[in-house]
Design a protein around this motif. Sequence first.
Motif, short mmCIF file in Angstrom:
data_model
loop_
_atom_site.label_atom_id
_atom_site.label_comp_id
_atom_site.label_asym_id
_atom_site.label_seq_id
_atom_site.Cartn_x
_atom_site.Cartn_y
_atom_site.Cartn_z
N LEU A 141 0.83 -1.21 0.00
CA LEU A 141 0.00 0.00 0.00
C LEU A 141 0.86 1.26 0.00
O LEU A 141 0.51 2.26 -0.63
CB LEU A 141 -0.92 -0.01 1.22
N SER A 142 1.99 1.21 0.72
CA SER A 142 2.85 2.39 0.77
C SER A 142 3.44 2.71 -0.60
O SER A 142 3.62 3.88 -0.94
CB SER A 142 3.97 2.17 1.78
N GLY A 144 2.02 1.60 -3.57
CA GLY A 144 0.93 1.83 -4.52
C GLY A 144 0.11 3.06 -4.22
O GLY A 144 -0.57 3.57 -5.10
N SER A 145 0.14 3.53 -2.97
CA SER A 145 -0.67 4.70 -2.58
C SER A 145 0.25 5.77 -2.00
O SER A 145 0.15 6.15 -0.83
CB SER A 145 -1.74 4.29 -1.57
N GLN A 146 1.16 6.23 -2.82
CA GLN A 146 2.10 7.24 -2.36
C GLN A 146 1.39 8.55 -2.02
O GLN A 146 1.81 9.27 -1.10
CB GLN A 146 3.17 7.49 -3.42
N ALA A 147 0.30 8.84 -2.73
CA ALA A 147 -0.46 10.06 -2.42
C ALA A 147 -1.07 9.96 -1.03
O ALA A 147 -1.09 10.96 -0.28
CB ALA A 147 -1.55 10.28 -3.47
N LEU A 148 -1.58 8.79 -0.68
CA LEU A 148 -2.17 8.61 0.65
C LEU A 148 -1.12 8.78 1.74
O LEU A 148 -1.36 9.45 2.76
CB LEU A 148 -2.81 7.22 0.74
N ASP A 151 -0.30 12.41 2.08
CA ASP A 151 -1.35 13.14 2.79
C ASP A 151 -1.22 12.95 4.30
O ASP A 151 -1.33 13.92 5.07
CB ASP A 151 -2.73 12.66 2.32
N ARG A 185 -5.96 12.23 7.00
CA ARG A 185 -5.38 12.58 5.70
C ARG A 185 -5.97 13.83 5.06
O ARG A 185 -5.47 14.29 4.03
CB ARG A 185 -5.58 11.42 4.72
#
Length: 341
Positions: A141-142, A144-148, A151, A185
């Motif tokens: 997840l870290s 694949g979801s760099q935007a998350l 945030d 976030r």
Amino acid sequence: MTLAGGAALRAAAVGVIWAAGFFVLSRIWAGLLLGVTSSQFALVMRQTAGVAIFAFAGWVALVFLQAFFDGYTPKRAAIGPGDEDTEHEASVPTRLATVLPVLRGVVLGAVLGLTVLIVLSRLGVDIGPLLAGFGILGLALSFGSQALVRDIVSGLFFMLEDAFRVGEYVDTGRLKGTVEKISLRSMQLRHQSGQIHTVPFGQVQSLTNASRDWATVKFNVRLDHSADIEQARKAIKKTGIALQEDPEFGPHFIAPLKMQGVADITDSAIVIRLKFTGKPNHASMLQREALKRVYRALNEARVPFASNAVTVRGGEGGTQSQAAAAISAVPPPTPLVPAAG
């Protein structure tokens, strides 16, 4: 703390009552319906008790923490589309009260997850593969979801720096409004028109907080060329003193209303600049009241305001088109300039 302790004690008492009732009913049913012997029942109860104790402790901890956070988090009154001058300053919570809702979710989630893992372990489930799977899932997840992740990290730094709090008016450059809610976030901004903007922290490059300490407001008034500037200054000074002595508006002033001087001289007016310093949540209200009183004071002192009327002089050969061109060249009055008295 007392309320949280009382809630935890009540939860513990209820849990003990339920456990005792479950034990009595299990003992009766096991002997009458299933034919379980006392030694077999005692063995099952020992295994069940190990699981029940950890589940019970986790439940009491969750009740205690929930009551603790609810007790220390202030309840903000809902602000509807009413009078924008309503007193909102007391509703701005402290820095700790702003962080508590986010901290509440993190702590309760951690306690719940830890309780589930311990209970599964007591039931004989191997939690090692589960922990490894969660670690791999978190790593995926870290990436694949760099935007998350951005945030969340940005939000943590904003909170550590105390950049804003719930109830404060902020401008992010693209959106502005009053902070109504802060999550892990993102934050929610309530615009003056009623819309709610959800702004992820990672998209906030810069932030302006308009609700801290004080606000200095400057505005212009256009006077006629024949106006006595000194008389206007005295009238504005008296108005500033009267505003500070007013029981409704005086407590919101930090520095009194005064005339700074002549800001500009145009073909049709002498532009004077006024300023005052007040509490930020009341700056707009104070400016409107100051304009109303300045307009009345200058009229009473017979200080003429600038007129937008255009006088066209020309010979007999002057045409209506020339007069219309002269009129169209006059800029419209600004919203801060009172109408001519």
